[in-house]
Design an enzyme around this catalytic site. Structure first.
Site: not given
Length: 219
Positions: A13, A88, A127, A161, A172
């Protein structure tokens, strides 16, 4: 155009918002930027948000809504904007509708970036960030370093992370499905939702989105 951009974490996004806003000549308004600007400027809403955040609590909808309304009222957003991260949830979506109605305007489209859940997990969990310079980002599948665990640019150690682990990503996604995804149905009932695939190269997704938005505008 007045656009809301939605999609699960890992859909790209932020990247697409920047490109689309530039191509459309409208400001990119992200929730993260709203919070940072209000807190750094010491606005009343920023002080309220900081107090909640410092206490480890979620910032109430009314504070986020207030920040978004103030930003949309600024001069550069009068002819349009692209909202990223707001609304949201349905409460925020209803508040957005009310704010726009009060100004005598309305949304042109809600662009829904669609990505399979397994791809989201693959994108985020793969990542790796450089400990020396966090701007150096790699991916074990899509942008692998020449030497595993070592930054190609500065030689720093690459790490994953804590919020990029598969378990965290799936949590999430659960939050997205329960809190944010319902706004898609809310806006679909108004005939505003345009869904596109967010798979492929960045420029391919941007082109796909621009084509869909232009088609929506001519309807």
């Amino acid at each position: 155009m007045r656009i809301v951009l939605v999609g699960p974490p890992g859909a790209g996004k932020g990247t697409q918002a920047a490109f689309l806003a530039k191509n459309l000549g409208i400001p990119h308004i992200s929730t993260g930027d709203l919070f940072r600007a209000n807190i750094s400027q010491g606005t009343e809403l920023g002080k309220q948000a900081k107090a909640y955040m410092d206490a480890g609590n979620l910032v109430p909808d009314e504070v986020t809504i207030g920040m978004a309304k103030d930003r949309m009222a600024q001069q550069d957003a009068q002819s349009g904007f692209l909202l990223d991260g707001f609304p949201r949830n349905v409460v925020q979506a209803e508040a957005l509708d009310e704010a726009l109605k009060a100004d005598g305007v309305k949304l042109d489209a809600v662009l829904d970036l669609e990505v399979p859940e397994d791809e989201v997990v693959k994108r985020i969990a793969g990542r790796r960030i450089c400990r020396t310079d966090s701007a150096h980002v790699f991916h074990v599948a899509y942008n692998a370093p020449k030497t595993p665990g070592v930054c190609d640019i500065c030689g720093g150690e690459l790490y994953q992370r804590g919020d990029d682990t598969e378990d965290t990503v799936r949590k999430r996604l659960e939050v997205y499905h329960s809190e944010t995804e319902p706004i898609i149905d809310y806006f679909r009932a108004q005939g505003l939702v345009v869904t596109i695939s967010a798979l492929g190269k960045v420029d391919e997704v941007t082109e796909r989105a621009m084509h869909a938005l232009k088609a929506e505008k001519t309807v």
